[in-house]
Design a protein around this motif. Structure first.
Motif, PDB file in Angstrom:
ATOM      1  N   GLY A  96      10.744 -19.156  25.360  1.00 44.00           N
ATOM      2  CA  GLY A  96      11.699 -20.179  24.968  1.00 44.00           C
ATOM      3  C   GLY A  96      11.755 -20.351  23.474  1.00 44.00           C
ATOM      4  N   PRO A  97      12.840 -20.978  22.999  1.00 50.21           N
ATOM      5  CA  PRO A  97      13.011 -21.170  21.571  1.00 50.21           C
ATOM      6  C   PRO A  97      12.187 -22.353  21.067  1.00 50.21           C
ATOM      7  CG  PRO A  97      14.865 -22.109  22.744  1.00 50.21           C
ATOM      8  CD  PRO A  97      13.963 -21.515  23.780  1.00 50.21           C
ATOM      9  N   LEU A  98      12.004 -22.416  19.758  1.00 50.69           N
ATOM     10  CA  LEU A  98      11.295 -23.547  19.160  1.00 50.69           C
ATOM     11  C   LEU A  98      12.245 -24.705  18.910  1.00 50.69           C
ATOM     12  CD1 LEU A  98       8.999 -21.667  16.638  1.00 50.69           C
ATOM     13  CD2 LEU A  98       8.403 -22.640  18.852  1.00 50.69           C
ATOM     14  N   ALA A 100      15.829 -26.686  20.192  1.00 50.38           N
ATOM     15  CA  ALA A 100      16.680 -26.828  21.372  1.00 50.38           C
ATOM     16  C   ALA A 100      18.137 -26.613  21.004  1.00 50.38           C
ATOM     17  CB  ALA A 100      16.482 -28.214  21.985  1.00 50.38           C
ATOM     18  N   SER A 101      18.505 -25.415  20.547  1.00 49.11           N
ATOM     19  CA  SER A 101      19.909 -25.184  20.226  1.00 49.11           C
ATOM     20  C   SER A 101      20.561 -24.343  21.322  1.00 49.11           C
ATOM     21  CB  SER A 101      20.053 -24.504  18.864  1.00 49.11           C
ATOM     22  OG  SER A 101      19.803 -23.131  18.982  1.00 49.11           O
ATOM     23  N   PHE A 108      16.602 -14.848  24.800  1.00 51.91           N
ATOM     24  CA  PHE A 108      15.489 -14.828  25.754  1.00 51.91           C
ATOM     25  C   PHE A 108      15.957 -14.364  27.132  1.00 51.91           C
ATOM     26  CE2 PHE A 108      14.004 -17.635  22.443  1.00 51.91           C
ATOM     27  CZ  PHE A 108      12.720 -17.172  22.247  1.00 51.91           C
TER      28      PHE A 108
END
Lengths: 363, 359
Positions: A96-98, A100-101, A108
């Motif tokens: 997951g991304p760091l 939340a966009s 991913f």
């Protein structure tokens, strides 16, 4: 002066040809490499699809893709997902991304597709931005389980919802009304302006305030967004209280927002005077409930969300369910769950946390 | 620079003529093969080869497609950004321009404006946003760092005003599909052709036109450039216009690729762009840099990120690696310079000694 100028230009001209050759050399090398690379790639198309064949002997790969990593709420949800996956005997992973966009999740999904992941469990930052990537994943054979925050229903098989959205909204309105005595100005401190779940709850909150005569004296004066960022939420809370001196209460339907707001209130004269309700984690809110900043807030047990999602993923893969209305599957110790209207699986009702019961929960 | 000129004039002449120090003569090919761009290129090849042989699933045509789709917006914006940084300026507002373009695109399309008109208006908008930056920097003489930090916030703010917390997603499917379509079986996105065209324009502009050479001179020394007759203000103005225009192009691609027009699209990618440009060998102080170098920089960061992700490293590792790489790429040339200086000094001292002894 002029002589020097001329020399400068002269030198440049020299360099021009040098860089020209350099580019030419590059072009040559780059083309060669590109040709070799595509040649190799074309020669091994079976590699990406090869894992399909021996899928039967492999453990069921279930990948969780939350809105963002390093978020306390997400961690609890994922702990349930891990427990569920292990009970099934599947292979658990989290990516997951760091931040939340909206678009950050797409890369991913792409890598998961390439790895031949069987089940992708996703909490969408944007219902549509992840669509094309999820379609590609499904074309490659993956089952898509949305949880926490739904994607556009076209792009997933089922959606695991904590509770009925309307119930979440109603319990928050009820709590704020109780705590401010049924009249006065209130405000909402949300996460990001685009969060699907937040906006749905806010919509229900607004509708309830407008339609229910019991709440006729309550006015919603502002909606602000803390972006699920602690510092920004803190500042937004601060801003609300200075912009609206008559504010009686704040609803923050996000765990980051409610914790930041509670921290701000607890250090000011507003402590105990401005009511704060919303969705919070017992572990983060405990001190504020005990020092009187917060009387009562709500949440479901987030771990159940991940837990049910893992079982739903398995049920989709082995064909027990297809995501059609009325399909049922067993979700471990939580028992039988049913797929409802729109492919939605409801986990359970929200819980109220206050000074009496907060010590019974650890998440 | 001056050293190289000497080298060239010394070609064919015996190295030790009286009065001049011997200079090691490197052939053109050695120079090319040892240049900074070349070293970066080797690094890129090394990463690709490593990933190809060691990382499961990397060796497939899907990799090419997914990887390139990820880097296209950065690659696009890096082209004009390289030119801006070469002249000693910076443009931090690019990501916000992408966001505002995306927001406007969504709102116009939802209002029923034909998509062709929407696209033209979006590009026009980017040009205007770039021109605002250019005007503030050149006409008012304000530092570009301050101006574009301002417009970074301003344009993102406009985006929120325009579209609010909505997202527009129902763009024509032919267009959204086109944005991710591939060239036959190669896995290369069709949009890469457009990116190549943009790279070619900026590459030719920088390396093969008087305007481009003027930009480099400008980055070296603004006053000197002005004396030579370069119109410093005008050159910079057009560069900011070009970053605006290309950013809006990236905004259109972003919106179609993710089929979602939102105010927060592309938040923070200005830093990814600048990191890639610097890694590509453009000096943050201006005056040096090449387009091939920047392209390699973008691809290097993109490939490393993609590989790490495929190897299931978390994003935390990605940002640490990118940061370390950037620092290394900035520090390495300085260390090399210092070592070369030491070596040269030692050689000079030894020769002087020999000459003194001979006399």
């Amino acid at each position: 002066m002029k002589g020097r100028t001329m020399k400068l230009i002269h030198t440049r001209a020299h360099r021009d040809t040098a860089s020209g050759r350099r580019i030419a050399a590059f072009a040559a090398i780059a083309t060669t490499v590109a040709l070799v690379a595509t040649g190799c790639a074309a020669a091994t198309p079976g590699d990406s699809g090869g894992s399909d064949g021996d899928g039967a002997t492999e453990a069921l790969s279930i990948a969780f893709l939350p809105k963002q990593l390093n978020n306390p709420y997400t961690d609890v949800v994922l702990s349930g997902g891990k427990a569920g996956t292990e009970e099934i005997g599947g292979e658990y992973s989290v990516v997951g991304p760091l931040e939340a966009s909206a678009s950050s999740q797409v890369s991913f999904i792409n890598t998961l597709t390439q790895q031949g992941t069987k089940v992708i469990v996703i909490a969408a930052n944007d219902p549509d931005a992840v669509g094309p990537a999820l379609e590609e994943a499904r074309a490659a054979g993956a089952k898509i389980v949305a949880f926490d925050s739904d994607t556009n229903p076209d792009y997933r098989d089922v959606f695991i919802s904590q509770v009925v959205s309307k119930d979440v909204a109603l319990i928050q309105v009820e709590q704020i009304a109780e705590q401010i005595g049924g009249s006065g100005e209130i405000a909402i401190l949300s996460a990001t302006a685009n969060a699907t779940n937040q906006n749905e709850w806010i919509k229900f909150i607004e509708e309830e305030l407008a339609s229910n005569p019991e709440y006729a004296d309550i006015t919603l004066v502002a909606k602000v967004y803390g972006d699920d960022d602690d510092a920004k939420s803190f500042q937004e809370a601060q801003g609300l209280l200075s912009a609206y001196p008559n504010l009686k209460g704040i609803i923050s339907p996000t765990t980051v927002g409610i914790a930041a707001t509670a921290r701000y209130l607890s250090t000011t004269d507003f402590k105990g005077k401005v009511a704060l309700v919303g969705l919070g984690l017992p572990n983060e809110m405990r001190e504020f409930v005990k020092d009187g900043t917060v009387k009562e807030f709500a949440l479901w047990d987030p771990a159940q969300l991940g837990y049910v999602a893992a079982f739903a993923g398995q049920a989709l893969v082995d064909g027990t369910i297809t995501g059609a209305v009325g399909d049922t599957f067993m979700a471990g110790e939580l028992g039988e769950k049913e797929v409802g209207e729109g492919g939605i699986v409801i986990v359970g009702p929200p819980t109220r946390f206050n000074a009496d019961n907060i010590d019974d929960y650890d998440f | 620079m001056s050293e190289r000129t000497i080298v060239r004039s010394g070609e064919g002449v015996p190295a030790t003529t009286a009065g001049t120090l011997p200079v090691r003569v490197r052939s053109r090919w050695t120079r090319i093969l040892l240049s900074r761009d070349a070293v970066m290129f080797y690094a890129l090849i090394a990463v690709v080869v490593y990933a190809y042989t060691q990382v499961p699933y990397f060796a497939s045509t899907q990799t090419v497609g997914f990887l390139l789709l990820d880097v296209i917006p950065i690659l696009l914006i890096a082209m004009p950004m390289a030119l801006v940084i070469i002249t000693g300026e910076i443009d931090l507002s690019v990501a916000s321009t992408v966001g505002l373009t995306s927001a406007v695109m969504g709102v116009l399309f939802q209002a029923g404006v034909p998509i062709g008109v929407v696209l033209v208006l979006c590009l026009l908008l980017g040009t205007v946003l770039g021109a605002v930056n250019g005007f503030l920097v050149t006409a008012l003489g304000l530092p570009s760092l301050a101006v574009t930090i301002g417009t970074l916030a301003l344009y993102r703010g406009f985006a929120l005003v325009v579209i609010g917390d909505n997202a527009v997603a129902n763009f024509p499917q032919e267009l959204t599909r086109f944005s991710t379509s591939k060239l036959g079986d190669t896995g290369i996105p069709v949009v890469m052709l457009l990116v190549l065209a943009v790279a070619l324009v900026f590459g030719v502009l920088l390396h093969f036109t008087p305007f481009g050479r003027a930009l480099v001179a400008l980055g070296f020394n603004k006053e000197a450039a002005a004396f030579v007759g370069i119109r410093v203000g005008r050159a910079k103005f057009w560069l900011f216009v070009s970053t605006g225009l290309v950013s809006s192009l990236a905004g259109i691609f972003w919106t179609l690729r993710y089929s979602s027009a939102r105010s927060d699209n592309a938040t923070g990618i200005e830093l990814a762009v600048i990191a890639a440009v610097l890694l590509g060998g453009v000096s943050i102080f201006g005056g040096t840099g090449s387009i091939p170098g920047v392209i390699i920089g973008v691809l290097l960061i993109g490939t490393i990120n993609y590989t790490l992700r495929l190897a299931r490293f978390s994003d935390v590792v990605l940002s640490i690696v990118t940061g370390a790489l950037l620092i290394a790429s900035v520090v390495a040339p300085s260390i090399a310079e210092w070592a070369r200086g030491r070596l040269h000094a030692r050689r000079t001292a030894r020769l002087e000694l020999q000459r003194a002894a001979a006399q």
